[in-house]
Design an enzyme around this catalytic site. Structure first.
Site, PDB file in Angstrom:
ATOM      1  N   ASN A   9      -7.549   2.248 -11.253  1.00 14.32           N
ATOM      2  CA  ASN A   9      -6.321   3.037 -11.379  1.00 14.32           C
ATOM      3  C   ASN A   9      -5.163   2.141 -10.950  1.00 14.32           C
ATOM      4  OD1 ASN A   9      -4.231   4.846 -11.212  1.00 14.32           O
ATOM      5  ND2 ASN A   9      -5.045   5.977  -9.452  1.00 14.32           N
ATOM      6  N   LYS A  11      -2.006   2.640 -11.147  1.00 10.42           N
ATOM      7  CA  LYS A  11      -0.819   3.367 -10.669  1.00 10.42           C
ATOM      8  C   LYS A  11       0.455   2.789 -11.318  1.00 10.42           C
ATOM      9  CE  LYS A  11      -3.442   4.352  -6.558  1.00 10.42           C
ATOM     10  NZ  LYS A  11      -3.456   4.798  -5.196  1.00 10.42           N
ATOM     11  N   HIS A  94      -5.332  13.504  -9.448  1.00 12.35           N
ATOM     12  CA  HIS A  94      -5.268  12.486  -8.393  1.00 12.35           C
ATOM     13  C   HIS A  94      -4.451  13.052  -7.222  1.00 12.35           C
ATOM     14  CE1 HIS A  94      -4.326   8.832  -6.222  1.00 12.35           C
ATOM     15  NE2 HIS A  94      -5.357   8.280  -6.837  1.00 12.35           N
ATOM     16  N   GLU A  96      -2.259  11.821  -5.398  1.00 15.66           N
ATOM     17  CA  GLU A  96      -0.820  11.507  -5.437  1.00 15.66           C
ATOM     18  C   GLU A  96      -0.090  12.475  -6.370  1.00 15.66           C
ATOM     19  OE1 GLU A  96      -1.226   7.336  -6.337  1.00 15.66           O
ATOM     20  OE2 GLU A  96      -2.019   7.004  -4.326  1.00 15.66           O
ATOM     21  N   GLU A 166     -12.391  11.572  -3.718  1.00 14.88           N
ATOM     22  CA  GLU A 166     -11.429  10.672  -3.094  1.00 14.88           C
ATOM     23  C   GLU A 166     -10.843  11.341  -1.856  1.00 14.88           C
ATOM     24  OE1 GLU A 166      -9.923   7.522  -5.969  1.00 14.88           O
ATOM     25  OE2 GLU A 166      -8.555   9.206  -6.131  1.00 14.88           O
ATOM     26  N   GLY A 172      -5.615   4.087  -0.252  1.00 10.28           N
ATOM     27  CA  GLY A 172      -4.545   3.130   0.027  1.00 10.28           C
ATOM     28  C   GLY A 172      -4.308   2.883   1.503  1.00 10.28           C
ATOM     29  N   SER A 211      -9.995   3.054  -0.839  1.00 13.55           N
ATOM     30  CA  SER A 211     -10.098   1.733  -0.207  1.00 13.55           C
ATOM     31  C   SER A 211     -11.430   1.035  -0.474  1.00 13.55           C
ATOM     32  CB  SER A 211      -9.816   1.837   1.292  1.00 13.55           C
ATOM     33  OG  SER A 211      -8.493   2.291   1.503  1.00 13.55           O
TER      34      SER A 211
HETATM   35  C1  PEP Z   1      -6.936   5.671  -5.839  1.00 18.71           C
HETATM   36  O1  PEP Z   1      -5.717   5.722  -5.825  1.00 18.71           O
HETATM   37  O2  PEP Z   1      -7.575   6.333  -6.665  1.00 18.71           O
HETATM   38  C2  PEP Z   1      -7.582   4.803  -4.872  1.00 18.71           C
HETATM   39  C3  PEP Z   1      -8.854   4.974  -4.653  1.00 18.71           C
HETATM   40  O3  PEP Z   1      -6.776   3.864  -4.258  1.00 18.71           O
HETATM   41  P1  PEP Z   1      -7.251   2.713  -3.221  1.00 18.71           P
HETATM   42  O4  PEP Z   1      -8.495   2.083  -3.801  1.00 18.71           O
HETATM   43  O5  PEP Z   1      -6.107   1.771  -3.182  1.00 18.71           O
HETATM   44  O6  PEP Z   1      -7.528   3.393  -1.923  1.00 18.71           O
END
Ligand code: PEP
Length: 248
Positions: A9, A11, A94, A96, A166, A172, A211
């Site tokens: 992803n 973003k 997601h 966000e 998630e 992040g 992460s």
């Molecule tokens: C995400 O935004 O779906 C995600 C898992 O981000 P990160 O790997 O940066 O934590």
């Protein structure tokens, strides 16, 4: 046997030039791993990515999709538009999108259905905040997020969809759920689907996101109910992304 899947992803990052070189570097780094792999670039780069990836093992998708079919919805991108651009996947729900843009369980469910109606595979994101985890509400939150989609789209729709667990506190932040913490929730999600349809649950790809990096991917992917990952930050670097993919 379920197939494994790793999805990047991106973003709101990069330029057209960096998007093209990132997919090129990912494709040239892929070895013989047979698992599925995809990237989700910003919408505006999808036509170029489609051109560069014709016939490649690397698939691609969008980071969101509209909750309506078409019409006066300024700024939205419909599932049929994504289909026209040959998107295999669309991320929906997601965290966000849920937290910064007010997407509710109901609107996420409608987005999920729109994607499916065009044969675009929805990657449904679910997960709890740190506060919810600390208040032991993780399973309740997951239930509410899943139930909204099951009520809207029906359990059979999960034969054509992917779920990504998630935990919001791990996205992040550099804080990953431990292998066991992630497995516990993945197993719970699979059980909730199995209560309605065992075969669909057995075949459902459930990805972990939060992460994931080259040094923690192997342990997570070794868990019995973790079928791959949804990768944010580390998917912007071809070498890290391919290393994560090769950890499957
Ligand atoms: C995400 O935004 O779906 C995600 C898992 O981000 P990160 O790997 O940066 O934590």
């Amino acid at each position: 046997m379920r197939r494994s899947l790793v999805v990047g992803n991106w973003k709101m990052n990069g330029t057209l030039a960096s998007a093209k070189s990132l997919v090129k570097d990912i494709v040239s780094g892929l070895g013989n791993t047979n698992a599925d792999i995809a990237v989700c670039p910003p919408f505006v780069y999808l036509p170029e990515i489609d051109q560069s990836l014709q016939g490649a093992h690397l698939k691609f998708g969008a980071q969101n999709v509209a909750d309506q079919e078409s019409g006066a919805y300024t700024g939205e991108i419909s599932a049929s538009m994504l289909k026209e651009l040959n998107c295999t996947y669309a991320i929906v729900g997601h965290s966000e999108r849920r937290s910064y843009y007010g997407e509710t369980n109901e609107s996420v469910a409608a987005r999920f259905s729109q994607a499916l109606s065009q044969g675009v595979c929805p990657v449904l994101c679910v997960g709890e905040t740190l506060e919810q985890r600390e208040q032991e509400q993780t399973f309740q939150v997951i239930d509410e997020q899943l139930d909204a989609v099951i009520d809207h789209a029906g359990i059979a729709s999960f034969a054509e969809a992917v779920i990504a667990y998630e935990p919001v506190w791990a996205i992040g932040t550099g804080k990953t759920a431990s292998d066991e913490q992630a497995q516990e929730v993945h197993q719970y999600i699979r059980q909730q689907i199995a209560k309605r349809d065992q075969t669909i649950a057995d075949n459902l790809q459930i990805l972990y996101g939060g992460s994931v990096k080259p040094d923690n991917a192997k342990g997570l992917f070794a868990m019995p109910d973790i079928d791959g990952g949804l990768i944010g930050g580390a998917s912007l670097d071809a070498e890290s992304f391919v290393k994560i993919y090769n950890s499957i």
